[in-house]
Motif scaffolding. Structure first.
Motif, PDB file in Angstrom:
ATOM      1  N   ASP A 406       4.731   2.689  -4.445  1.00  0.00           N
ATOM      2  CA  ASP A 406       3.636   3.465  -5.006  1.00  0.00           C
ATOM      3  C   ASP A 406       3.052   4.285  -3.852  1.00  0.00           C
ATOM      4  N   ASP A 407       2.225   5.274  -4.172  1.00  0.00           N
ATOM      5  CA  ASP A 407       1.704   6.121  -3.092  1.00  0.00           C
ATOM      6  C   ASP A 407       0.445   5.506  -2.474  1.00  0.00           C
ATOM      7  N   ASN A 408       0.517   4.244  -2.087  1.00  0.00           N
ATOM      8  CA  ASN A 408      -0.666   3.563  -1.550  1.00  0.00           C
ATOM      9  C   ASN A 408      -0.313   2.785  -0.279  1.00  0.00           C
ATOM     10  N   ASP A 409       0.302   3.459   0.654  1.00  0.00           N
ATOM     11  CA  ASP A 409       0.724   2.806   1.888  1.00  0.00           C
ATOM     12  C   ASP A 409      -0.434   2.747   2.887  1.00  0.00           C
ATOM     13  N   PHE A 410      -1.534   2.089   2.464  1.00  0.00           N
ATOM     14  CA  PHE A 410      -2.720   1.992   3.314  1.00  0.00           C
ATOM     15  C   PHE A 410      -3.494   0.735   2.938  1.00  0.00           C
ATOM     16  N   VAL A 411      -4.466   0.378   3.774  1.00  0.00           N
ATOM     17  CA  VAL A 411      -5.363  -0.726   3.405  1.00  0.00           C
ATOM     18  C   VAL A 411      -6.764  -0.154   3.229  1.00  0.00           C
ATOM     19  N   GLU A 412      -7.562  -0.848   2.430  1.00  0.00           N
ATOM     20  CA  GLU A 412      -8.973  -0.461   2.285  1.00  0.00           C
ATOM     21  C   GLU A 412      -9.803  -1.413   3.130  1.00  0.00           C
ATOM     22  N   LEU A 413     -10.783  -0.865   3.850  1.00  0.00           N
ATOM     23  CA  LEU A 413     -11.677  -1.728   4.618  1.00  0.00           C
ATOM     24  C   LEU A 413     -13.095  -1.175   4.616  1.00  0.00           C
ATOM     25  N   ASN A 414     -13.998  -2.056   5.029  1.00  0.00           N
ATOM     26  CA  ASN A 414     -15.424  -1.760   5.012  1.00  0.00           C
ATOM     27  C   ASN A 414     -15.809  -0.824   6.170  1.00  0.00           C
ATOM     28  N   LEU A 415     -16.829  -0.001   5.958  1.00  0.00           N
ATOM     29  CA  LEU A 415     -17.268   0.945   6.989  1.00  0.00           C
ATOM     30  C   LEU A 415     -17.690   0.211   8.269  1.00  0.00           C
ATOM     31  N   ILE A 438       1.931  -4.959  12.266  1.00  0.00           N
ATOM     32  CA  ILE A 438       2.216  -3.676  11.614  1.00  0.00           C
ATOM     33  C   ILE A 438       1.073  -2.722  11.917  1.00  0.00           C
ATOM     34  N   GLU A 439       1.319  -1.447  11.702  1.00  0.00           N
ATOM     35  CA  GLU A 439       0.245  -0.447  11.827  1.00  0.00           C
ATOM     36  C   GLU A 439       0.135   0.268  10.502  1.00  0.00           C
ATOM     37  N   LYS A 440      -1.089   0.366   9.995  1.00  0.00           N
ATOM     38  CA  LYS A 440      -1.270   0.994   8.677  1.00  0.00           C
ATOM     39  C   LYS A 440      -2.407   2.001   8.690  1.00  0.00           C
ATOM     40  N   ARG A 441      -2.289   2.970   7.825  1.00  0.00           N
ATOM     41  CA  ARG A 441      -3.403   3.883   7.601  1.00  0.00           C
ATOM     42  C   ARG A 441      -4.496   3.101   6.867  1.00  0.00           C
TER      43      ARG A 441
END
Ligand code: SF4
Length: 472
Positions: A406-415, A438-441
Protein backbone atom coordinates in the motif's frame (compact mmCIF):
# COMPACT_ATOMS: atom_id res chain seq x y z
CA UNK A 1 -19.16 -9.08 -24.12
CA UNK A 2 -17.69 -8.58 -20.68
CA UNK A 3 -18.67 -10.94 -17.86
CA UNK A 4 -20.04 -9.06 -14.86
CA UNK A 5 -20.27 -10.69 -11.42
CA UNK A 6 -22.28 -9.37 -8.50
CA UNK A 7 -20.02 -10.18 -5.58
CA UNK A 8 -18.78 -9.32 -2.08
CA UNK A 9 -15.45 -7.68 -1.25
CA UNK A 10 -13.23 -10.15 0.66
CA UNK A 11 -11.10 -7.36 2.17
CA UNK A 12 -12.78 -7.76 5.54
CA UNK A 13 -15.93 -9.24 7.04
CA UNK A 14 -17.96 -6.03 6.62
CA UNK A 15 -19.63 -7.64 3.61
CA UNK A 16 -19.52 -4.80 1.05
CA UNK A 17 -21.27 -5.63 -2.22
CA UNK A 18 -19.81 -4.65 -5.59
CA UNK A 19 -19.59 -5.75 -9.22
CA UNK A 20 -16.44 -7.24 -10.75
CA UNK A 21 -16.23 -6.97 -14.54
CA UNK A 22 -13.92 -9.11 -16.68
CA UNK A 23 -13.06 -6.78 -19.51
CA UNK A 24 -9.62 -7.86 -20.69
CA UNK A 25 -8.60 -6.84 -17.19
CA UNK A 26 -10.65 -6.86 -13.99
CA UNK A 27 -12.66 -3.75 -13.15
CA UNK A 28 -14.72 -2.82 -10.13
CA UNK A 29 -18.16 -1.18 -10.18
CA UNK A 30 -20.38 0.10 -7.39
CA UNK A 31 -23.50 -1.83 -6.36
CA UNK A 32 -25.76 0.78 -4.79
CA UNK A 33 -28.38 -1.74 -3.67
CA UNK A 34 -25.90 -3.59 -1.47
CA UNK A 35 -27.30 -3.44 2.10
CA UNK A 36 -24.00 -3.40 4.00
CA UNK A 37 -22.34 -0.52 2.14
CA UNK A 38 -24.98 1.07 -0.14
CA UNK A 39 -22.45 0.85 -2.98
CA UNK A 40 -19.56 2.64 -1.26
CA UNK A 41 -16.13 0.99 -1.19
CA UNK A 42 -12.92 1.69 0.69
CA UNK A 43 -9.49 1.88 -0.97
CA UNK A 44 -9.07 -1.88 -0.69
CA UNK A 45 -12.40 -2.56 -2.40
CA UNK A 46 -11.46 -0.11 -5.17
CA UNK A 47 -8.14 -1.96 -5.56
CA UNK A 48 -9.71 -5.41 -5.49
CA UNK A 49 -8.43 -6.48 -8.95
CA UNK A 50 -4.91 -6.45 -7.43
CA UNK A 51 -5.92 -9.25 -5.06
CA UNK A 52 -7.02 -11.54 -7.86
CA UNK A 53 -3.56 -12.31 -9.31
CA UNK A 54 -3.99 -15.37 -11.58
CA UNK A 55 -2.80 -18.68 -10.16
CA UNK A 56 -2.14 -22.10 -11.77
CA UNK A 57 -2.35 -25.62 -10.32
CA UNK A 58 1.17 -26.93 -9.68
CA UNK A 59 2.93 -29.95 -8.22
CA UNK A 60 6.55 -29.38 -7.16
CA UNK A 61 6.80 -26.37 -9.47
CA UNK A 62 5.29 -28.08 -12.55
CA UNK A 63 2.01 -26.85 -13.97
CA UNK A 64 -0.83 -29.36 -13.92
CA UNK A 65 -4.64 -29.56 -13.79
CA UNK A 66 -6.83 -28.97 -10.75
CA UNK A 67 -7.79 -32.67 -10.75
CA UNK A 68 -4.16 -33.87 -10.80
CA UNK A 69 -3.07 -31.38 -8.14
CA UNK A 70 -5.99 -32.44 -5.93
CA UNK A 71 -5.12 -36.13 -6.43
CA UNK A 72 -1.50 -35.41 -5.48
CA UNK A 73 -2.68 -33.51 -2.40
CA UNK A 74 -4.85 -36.50 -1.43
CA UNK A 75 -1.83 -38.80 -1.75
CA UNK A 76 0.38 -36.58 0.39
CA UNK A 77 -2.33 -36.07 3.00
CA UNK A 78 -3.01 -39.78 3.41
CA UNK A 79 0.74 -40.43 3.51
CA UNK A 80 1.12 -38.12 6.49
CA UNK A 81 -1.95 -39.12 8.55
CA UNK A 82 -1.77 -37.89 12.13
CA UNK A 83 0.60 -35.04 11.30
CA UNK A 84 -1.65 -32.88 9.09
CA UNK A 85 -3.14 -29.48 9.87
CA UNK A 86 -5.94 -27.81 7.88
CA UNK A 87 -5.92 -24.02 7.99
CA UNK A 88 -8.72 -21.72 6.88
CA UNK A 89 -9.02 -18.09 7.99
CA UNK A 90 -12.51 -17.78 6.51
CA UNK A 91 -11.98 -16.56 2.96
CA UNK A 92 -14.20 -19.27 1.52
CA UNK A 93 -17.92 -19.84 1.12
CA UNK A 94 -19.99 -21.48 3.85
CA UNK A 95 -20.54 -24.46 1.55
CA UNK A 96 -16.79 -24.90 0.97
CA UNK A 97 -16.19 -24.57 4.68
CA UNK A 98 -18.59 -27.42 5.48
CA UNK A 99 -16.75 -29.64 2.99
CA UNK A 100 -13.39 -28.54 4.39
CA UNK A 101 -14.53 -29.27 7.92
CA UNK A 102 -15.41 -32.84 6.94
CA UNK A 103 -11.96 -33.23 5.44
CA UNK A 104 -10.16 -31.62 8.38
CA UNK A 105 -12.03 -33.62 11.04
CA UNK A 106 -10.23 -32.86 14.31
CA UNK A 107 -7.33 -30.93 12.85
CA UNK A 108 -9.04 -27.65 11.93
CA UNK A 109 -7.17 -24.42 12.56
CA UNK A 110 -9.23 -21.28 11.97
CA UNK A 111 -6.40 -19.04 13.14
CA UNK A 112 -8.27 -17.37 16.00
CA UNK A 113 -7.80 -18.47 19.58
CA UNK A 114 -11.24 -19.83 20.53
CA UNK A 115 -9.46 -22.40 22.69
CA UNK A 116 -8.42 -19.77 25.23
CA UNK A 117 -11.88 -18.21 25.55
CA UNK A 118 -14.89 -19.47 27.53
CA UNK A 119 -17.33 -21.48 25.39
CA UNK A 120 -20.29 -19.32 26.41
CA UNK A 121 -18.64 -16.31 24.69
CA UNK A 122 -18.40 -18.08 21.30
CA UNK A 123 -21.71 -16.84 19.95
CA UNK A 124 -20.88 -13.24 20.95
CA UNK A 125 -17.46 -13.57 19.30
CA UNK A 126 -18.93 -15.16 16.16
CA UNK A 127 -21.92 -12.99 15.26
CA UNK A 128 -21.99 -9.23 15.73
CA UNK A 129 -24.97 -6.94 15.91
CA UNK A 130 -26.68 -5.35 12.87
CA UNK A 131 -25.13 -2.12 11.58
CA UNK A 132 -28.53 -0.39 11.94
CA UNK A 133 -28.29 -0.96 15.70
CA UNK A 134 -24.86 0.69 15.69
CA UNK A 135 -26.42 3.74 14.02
CA UNK A 136 -29.09 3.86 16.74
CA UNK A 137 -26.70 3.55 19.71
CA UNK A 138 -26.40 6.33 22.31
CA UNK A 139 -22.78 5.69 23.28
CA UNK A 140 -20.29 3.89 21.03
CA UNK A 141 -16.91 2.75 22.31
CA UNK A 142 -14.29 1.86 19.72
CA UNK A 143 -11.42 -0.54 20.39
CA UNK A 144 -10.46 -0.36 16.68
CA UNK A 145 -9.22 2.24 14.22
CA UNK A 146 -12.33 2.36 12.02
CA UNK A 147 -10.66 4.44 9.26
CA UNK A 148 -7.78 2.01 8.75
CA UNK A 149 -9.20 -1.36 9.65
CA UNK A 150 -12.90 -1.49 8.73
CA UNK A 151 -13.42 1.74 6.71
CA UNK A 152 -17.08 1.24 5.81
CA UNK A 153 -18.08 1.32 9.50
CA UNK A 154 -17.16 5.03 9.52
CA UNK A 155 -20.36 5.95 7.67
CA UNK A 156 -22.41 4.12 10.31
CA UNK A 157 -20.54 5.88 13.12
CA UNK A 158 -21.04 9.31 11.55
CA UNK A 159 -24.74 8.57 11.14
CA UNK A 160 -24.94 7.56 14.84
CA UNK A 161 -23.14 10.77 15.78
CA UNK A 162 -25.59 12.82 13.76
CA UNK A 163 -28.39 11.22 15.76
CA UNK A 164 -26.70 12.30 19.00
CA UNK A 165 -24.42 9.38 19.88
CA UNK A 166 -21.30 10.03 21.94
CA UNK A 167 -18.24 8.25 20.58
CA UNK A 168 -15.35 7.16 22.80
CA UNK A 169 -12.18 5.80 21.25
CA UNK A 170 -9.72 3.60 23.14
CA UNK A 171 -6.69 3.70 20.86
CA UNK A 172 -3.11 4.89 20.49
CA UNK A 173 -4.20 7.77 18.27
CA UNK A 174 -6.96 10.41 18.58
CA UNK A 175 -9.84 9.62 16.23
CA UNK A 176 -11.34 12.58 14.34
CA UNK A 177 -14.90 11.34 14.95
CA UNK A 178 -14.46 10.63 18.67
CA UNK A 179 -15.82 12.89 21.41
CA UNK A 180 -13.46 11.31 23.91
CA UNK A 181 -10.07 9.66 23.35
CA UNK A 182 -8.62 7.25 25.91
CA UNK A 183 -5.25 5.54 25.52
CA UNK A 184 -5.29 1.71 25.77
CA UNK A 185 -3.09 1.82 28.89
CA UNK A 186 -5.71 4.06 30.58
CA UNK A 187 -8.66 1.78 29.82
CA UNK A 188 -9.61 1.89 33.54
CA UNK A 189 -10.86 5.45 32.86
CA UNK A 190 -13.48 4.11 30.45
CA UNK A 191 -17.05 4.55 31.70
CA UNK A 192 -19.54 2.13 30.23
CA UNK A 193 -23.26 1.92 30.90
CA UNK A 194 -26.06 -0.27 29.60
CA UNK A 195 -26.50 2.33 26.83
CA UNK A 196 -22.95 1.73 25.57
CA UNK A 197 -22.16 -0.35 22.52
CA UNK A 198 -18.60 -1.63 22.33
CA UNK A 199 -17.04 -2.25 18.90
CA UNK A 200 -13.89 -4.31 18.86
CA UNK A 201 -12.43 -7.04 16.65
CA UNK A 202 -11.34 -10.68 16.77
CA UNK A 203 -8.62 -12.10 14.53
CA UNK A 204 -5.59 -14.42 14.49
CA UNK A 205 -3.36 -11.84 16.19
CA UNK A 206 -5.86 -10.84 18.89
CA UNK A 207 -4.48 -10.88 22.42
CA UNK A 208 -7.05 -13.11 24.16
CA UNK A 209 -6.45 -11.55 27.57
CA UNK A 210 -7.33 -8.15 26.10
CA UNK A 211 -10.40 -9.72 24.44
CA UNK A 212 -11.47 -11.24 27.77
CA UNK A 213 -10.97 -7.88 29.45
CA UNK A 214 -13.19 -6.07 26.92
CA UNK A 215 -15.84 -8.82 27.24
CA UNK A 216 -15.67 -8.41 31.02
CA UNK A 217 -15.95 -4.59 30.89
CA UNK A 218 -19.04 -4.89 28.67
CA UNK A 219 -20.58 -7.58 30.87
CA UNK A 220 -20.05 -5.65 34.11
CA UNK A 221 -21.73 -2.56 32.62
CA UNK A 222 -24.53 -4.47 30.86
CA UNK A 223 -23.25 -2.93 27.60
CA UNK A 224 -23.66 -4.54 24.18
CA UNK A 225 -20.55 -5.70 22.36
CA UNK A 226 -19.89 -6.53 18.72
CA UNK A 227 -16.81 -8.02 17.07
CA UNK A 228 -15.66 -7.06 13.56
CA UNK A 229 -13.40 -9.49 11.72
CA UNK A 230 -10.86 -9.37 8.90
CA UNK A 231 -11.85 -12.18 6.49
CA UNK A 232 -14.73 -12.32 3.99
CA UNK A 233 -16.58 -15.13 5.75
CA UNK A 234 -15.08 -15.18 9.26
CA UNK A 235 -18.57 -15.08 10.75
CA UNK A 236 -19.87 -17.93 8.57
CA UNK A 237 -16.85 -20.08 9.38
CA UNK A 238 -17.15 -19.46 13.14
CA UNK A 239 -20.89 -20.18 13.18
CA UNK A 240 -20.52 -23.40 11.20
CA UNK A 241 -17.53 -24.56 13.26
CA UNK A 242 -19.02 -23.81 16.64
CA UNK A 243 -18.97 -27.48 17.67
CA UNK A 244 -15.66 -28.27 15.96
CA UNK A 245 -12.38 -28.06 17.81
CA UNK A 246 -10.71 -25.01 16.28
CA UNK A 247 -7.10 -24.48 17.09
CA UNK A 248 -5.27 -21.18 17.03
CA UNK A 249 -2.41 -19.94 14.90
CA UNK A 250 -0.10 -19.96 17.95
CA UNK A 251 -0.93 -23.66 18.51
CA UNK A 252 -0.25 -24.36 14.85
CA UNK A 253 3.19 -22.71 15.04
CA UNK A 254 3.96 -24.69 18.20
CA UNK A 255 2.77 -27.98 16.63
CA UNK A 256 4.91 -27.44 13.50
CA UNK A 257 7.95 -26.45 15.57
CA UNK A 258 7.79 -29.57 17.72
CA UNK A 259 7.36 -31.80 14.64
CA UNK A 260 3.76 -32.85 15.42
CA UNK A 261 2.57 -31.28 12.15
CA UNK A 262 4.49 -32.09 8.96
CA UNK A 263 1.86 -31.32 6.32
CA UNK A 264 -0.12 -28.09 6.19
CA UNK A 265 -3.16 -27.60 3.96
CA UNK A 266 -4.07 -23.91 3.57
CA UNK A 267 -7.48 -23.23 2.09
CA UNK A 268 -7.61 -19.70 0.69
CA UNK A 269 -5.36 -18.55 3.55
CA UNK A 270 -1.89 -17.04 3.30
CA UNK A 271 -0.04 -17.31 6.63
CA UNK A 272 3.36 -16.16 5.25
CA UNK A 273 3.33 -12.94 7.29
CA UNK A 274 1.92 -14.69 10.36
CA UNK A 275 4.00 -17.87 10.66
CA UNK A 276 7.81 -17.47 10.88
CA UNK A 277 9.62 -18.54 7.68
CA UNK A 278 11.75 -20.92 9.75
CA UNK A 279 8.59 -22.70 10.98
CA UNK A 280 7.09 -22.96 7.48
CA UNK A 281 10.44 -24.35 6.31
CA UNK A 282 10.04 -27.34 8.67
CA UNK A 283 7.01 -28.63 6.75
CA UNK A 284 7.44 -31.70 4.51
CA UNK A 285 4.37 -30.76 2.50
CA UNK A 286 2.76 -27.38 2.04
CA UNK A 287 -0.49 -27.72 0.12
CA UNK A 288 -2.38 -24.59 -0.89
CA UNK A 289 -5.85 -24.38 -2.43
CA UNK A 290 -6.67 -20.89 -3.63
CA UNK A 291 -8.15 -18.71 -6.35
CA UNK A 292 -5.32 -16.17 -6.47
CA UNK A 293 -1.52 -16.12 -6.35
CA UNK A 294 0.17 -14.80 -3.21
CA UNK A 295 3.38 -15.29 -1.20
CA UNK A 296 2.22 -18.73 0.03
CA UNK A 297 1.56 -20.10 -3.49
CA UNK A 298 5.22 -19.37 -4.36
CA UNK A 299 6.33 -21.54 -1.41
CA UNK A 300 3.82 -24.39 -1.80
CA UNK A 301 4.71 -27.94 -2.94
CA UNK A 302 1.18 -28.42 -4.26
CA UNK A 303 -1.07 -25.61 -5.50
CA UNK A 304 -4.69 -26.38 -6.29
CA UNK A 305 -6.05 -23.44 -8.28
CA UNK A 306 -9.80 -23.14 -7.93
CA UNK A 307 -11.84 -20.16 -9.18
CA UNK A 308 -11.39 -16.72 -7.56
CA UNK A 309 -14.03 -15.78 -4.99
CA UNK A 310 -15.98 -13.50 -7.35
CA UNK A 311 -16.64 -16.48 -9.69
CA UNK A 312 -17.84 -18.80 -6.94
CA UNK A 313 -21.31 -19.99 -6.15
CA UNK A 314 -21.99 -19.91 -2.43
CA UNK A 315 -22.89 -18.00 0.71
CA UNK A 316 -20.90 -15.53 2.81
CA UNK A 317 -21.98 -14.19 6.20
CA UNK A 318 -20.82 -10.76 7.30
CA UNK A 319 -20.04 -9.37 10.76
CA UNK A 320 -23.67 -8.52 11.48
CA UNK A 321 -24.77 -12.07 10.54
CA UNK A 322 -26.18 -11.11 7.14
CA UNK A 323 -26.12 -14.04 4.69
CA UNK A 324 -25.27 -12.98 1.12
CA UNK A 325 -25.13 -15.05 -2.05
CA UNK A 326 -22.13 -14.72 -4.36
CA UNK A 327 -23.17 -14.15 -7.95
CA UNK A 328 -20.87 -16.67 -9.66
CA UNK A 329 -21.52 -20.26 -10.70
CA UNK A 330 -18.10 -21.80 -9.95
CA UNK A 331 -17.82 -24.87 -7.74
CA UNK A 332 -14.31 -26.06 -8.63
CA UNK A 333 -13.24 -25.43 -5.02
CA UNK A 334 -15.80 -28.00 -3.87
CA UNK A 335 -14.79 -30.33 -6.68
CA UNK A 336 -11.14 -30.27 -5.54
CA UNK A 337 -12.09 -30.82 -1.89
CA UNK A 338 -14.19 -33.80 -3.03
CA UNK A 339 -11.24 -35.35 -4.92
CA UNK A 340 -9.10 -34.98 -1.79
CA UNK A 341 -11.78 -36.40 0.52
CA UNK A 342 -12.56 -39.24 -1.90
CA UNK A 343 -16.20 -38.19 -2.19
CA UNK A 344 -18.37 -35.81 -4.21
CA UNK A 345 -19.54 -32.70 -2.42
CA UNK A 346 -22.89 -31.60 -3.86
CA UNK A 347 -23.42 -27.86 -3.65
CA UNK A 348 -27.19 -28.14 -3.11
CA UNK A 349 -27.01 -30.40 -0.09
CA UNK A 350 -24.22 -28.32 1.50
CA UNK A 351 -26.27 -25.19 0.84
CA UNK A 352 -29.24 -26.80 2.55
CA UNK A 353 -27.07 -27.50 5.61
CA UNK A 354 -26.00 -23.85 5.64
CA UNK A 355 -29.63 -22.69 5.53
CA UNK A 356 -30.51 -25.15 8.30
CA UNK A 357 -27.66 -23.91 10.50
CA UNK A 358 -28.92 -20.34 10.03
CA UNK A 359 -32.59 -21.33 10.41
CA UNK A 360 -33.54 -19.70 7.09
CA UNK A 361 -35.56 -20.94 4.11
CA UNK A 362 -33.58 -18.88 1.58
CA UNK A 363 -30.57 -16.56 1.50
CA UNK A 364 -31.93 -13.01 1.36
CA UNK A 365 -29.30 -10.29 1.70
CA UNK A 366 -31.94 -7.80 2.87
CA UNK A 367 -33.05 -9.80 5.93
CA UNK A 368 -30.64 -10.67 8.72
CA UNK A 369 -31.44 -14.10 10.22
CA UNK A 370 -32.39 -14.11 13.90
CA UNK A 371 -29.50 -15.21 16.10
CA UNK A 372 -29.55 -16.16 19.77
CA UNK A 373 -27.28 -13.85 21.69
CA UNK A 374 -27.02 -15.70 24.99
CA UNK A 375 -25.35 -13.78 27.81
CA UNK A 376 -21.95 -15.08 28.81
CA UNK A 377 -20.93 -15.85 32.39
CA UNK A 378 -18.16 -14.51 34.61
CA UNK A 379 -14.79 -14.13 32.92
CA UNK A 380 -11.36 -14.23 34.49
CA UNK A 381 -9.27 -11.68 32.63
CA UNK A 382 -5.61 -11.03 33.33
CA UNK A 383 -4.61 -8.48 30.66
CA UNK A 384 -0.92 -7.73 30.61
CA UNK A 385 -0.33 -4.05 31.25
CA UNK A 386 0.11 -2.41 27.84
CA UNK A 387 3.73 -1.38 27.43
CA UNK A 388 3.86 2.38 27.42
CA UNK A 389 7.56 2.51 26.60
CA UNK A 390 8.49 2.95 22.96
CA UNK A 391 6.55 0.55 20.78
CA UNK A 392 5.79 0.00 17.13
CA UNK A 393 2.09 -0.82 16.82
CA UNK A 394 1.01 -2.60 13.62
CA UNK A 395 -2.49 -1.62 12.60
CA UNK A 396 -3.76 -4.67 10.76
CA UNK A 397 -5.86 -3.56 7.80
CA UNK A 398 -7.12 -5.35 4.65
CA UNK A 399 -3.87 -4.66 2.74
CA UNK A 400 -1.79 -6.14 5.58
CA UNK A 401 -3.93 -9.27 6.01
CA UNK A 402 -3.64 -9.99 2.28
CA UNK A 403 0.06 -9.12 2.01
CA UNK A 404 -0.59 -6.39 -0.59
CA UNK A 405 1.66 -3.33 -0.71
CA UNK A 406 0.00 0.00 0.00
CA UNK A 407 1.23 3.58 -0.35
CA UNK A 408 1.95 3.91 3.38
CA UNK A 409 5.65 3.20 3.77
CA UNK A 410 5.94 5.43 6.86
CA UNK A 411 5.20 5.50 10.58
CA UNK A 412 3.02 7.98 12.44
CA UNK A 413 4.39 9.58 15.59
CA UNK A 414 3.61 12.31 18.07
CA UNK A 415 4.92 15.87 17.64
CA UNK A 416 6.64 15.80 21.07
CA UNK A 417 8.37 12.55 20.18
CA UNK A 418 9.55 14.07 16.88
CA UNK A 419 10.77 17.21 18.71
CA UNK A 420 12.58 15.20 21.41
CA UNK A 421 14.45 13.36 18.66
CA UNK A 422 15.09 16.63 16.80
CA UNK A 423 13.55 15.14 13.69
CA UNK A 424 13.14 17.58 10.89
CA UNK A 425 10.64 17.41 8.04
CA UNK A 426 11.78 15.06 5.28
CA UNK A 427 14.24 13.23 7.56
CA UNK A 428 13.98 9.54 8.35
CA UNK A 429 13.59 7.80 11.68
CA UNK A 430 15.86 4.91 12.80
CA UNK A 431 13.87 2.09 14.41
CA UNK A 432 15.69 -0.77 16.17
CA UNK A 433 14.25 -3.99 17.49
CA UNK A 434 16.06 -7.16 18.60
CA UNK A 435 19.17 -6.45 16.58
CA UNK A 436 17.30 -5.41 13.41
CA UNK A 437 17.35 -1.79 12.33
CA UNK A 438 15.35 0.05 9.68
CA UNK A 439 14.95 3.65 8.57
CA UNK A 440 11.48 4.97 7.80
CA UNK A 441 9.80 8.16 6.78
CA UNK A 442 7.48 9.56 9.43
CA UNK A 443 4.32 11.62 9.68
CA UNK A 444 3.35 13.66 12.71
CA UNK A 445 -0.10 12.70 14.00
CA UNK A 446 -2.03 12.83 17.30
CA UNK A 447 -0.51 9.56 18.43
CA UNK A 448 0.43 8.55 21.98
CA UNK A 449 3.93 9.73 22.86
CA UNK A 450 6.65 7.17 22.09
CA UNK A 451 4.27 5.05 20.03
CA UNK A 452 4.84 4.50 16.32
CA UNK A 453 1.83 3.46 14.30
CA UNK A 454 2.30 1.52 11.07
CA UNK A 455 -0.21 0.24 8.53
CA UNK A 456 2.30 -2.05 6.84
CA UNK A 457 4.96 -4.55 7.91
CA UNK A 458 8.64 -3.60 7.93
CA UNK A 459 10.05 -7.04 8.86
CA UNK A 460 11.01 -6.26 12.47
CA UNK A 461 7.58 -6.86 14.02
CA UNK A 462 6.93 -9.30 16.84
CA UNK A 463 3.14 -9.42 16.66
CA UNK A 464 0.95 -6.33 16.85
CA UNK A 465 3.09 -4.53 19.43
CA UNK A 466 6.87 -4.53 19.07
CA UNK A 467 9.13 -2.85 21.67
CA UNK A 468 11.60 -0.67 19.74
CA UNK A 469 14.31 1.94 20.22
CA UNK A 470 14.09 5.04 18.06
CA UNK A 471 16.61 7.65 17.08
CA UNK A 472 17.36 10.24 14.44
S1 SF4 B 1 -14.73 -2.11 4.27
FE1 SF4 B 1 -13.95 -4.24 4.05
S2 SF4 B 1 -15.46 -5.29 2.74
FE2 SF4 B 1 -15.84 -3.06 2.55
S3 SF4 B 1 -14.70 -2.43 0.70
FE3 SF4 B 1 -13.34 -2.10 2.48
S4 SF4 B 1 -12.17 -4.00 2.71
FE4 SF4 B 1 -13.90 -4.45 1.35
Amino acid sequence: MANVYSTICPGCNFGCGLYVRENGKLEVDFRKSSPANAGKLCRFGMNLPRLYAPVKSMVDGKETTLQEAAKEAAKRLSGSKGSVAFLSFGNITCEEHLAFQKLAESSLYSGVDFEALPKDTYQTLSVGIPYDEIEAAKHIVLFIDPYEQYPLIVRRLLSAKKKGAKITSVWWKDMPLADENIRPADVSKLQLTKDSLVITDFHPLSDVEQIKNVLLLAKNAGARITFLKPFANSTGVYILSKDAKQKSLATLVEDINKGAIKTLFCLESDPVDLIPAETLGKLTNLIVQTGSASAITAKAHVVIAHEPLYKKRGTLINSEGRAQALGGAGTSGLEALGVIAGTKFEFDSLHESVRKALGIAAVDEFTIPKYDRPPYGAIQAAPKPIDTKTALVSIYNPFLWFGLADDNDFVELNLNTARALKLIKGATLKIKSNGSAIEKRFKVAPVQENVLLAGRKFGIEKGMLTPVEISR
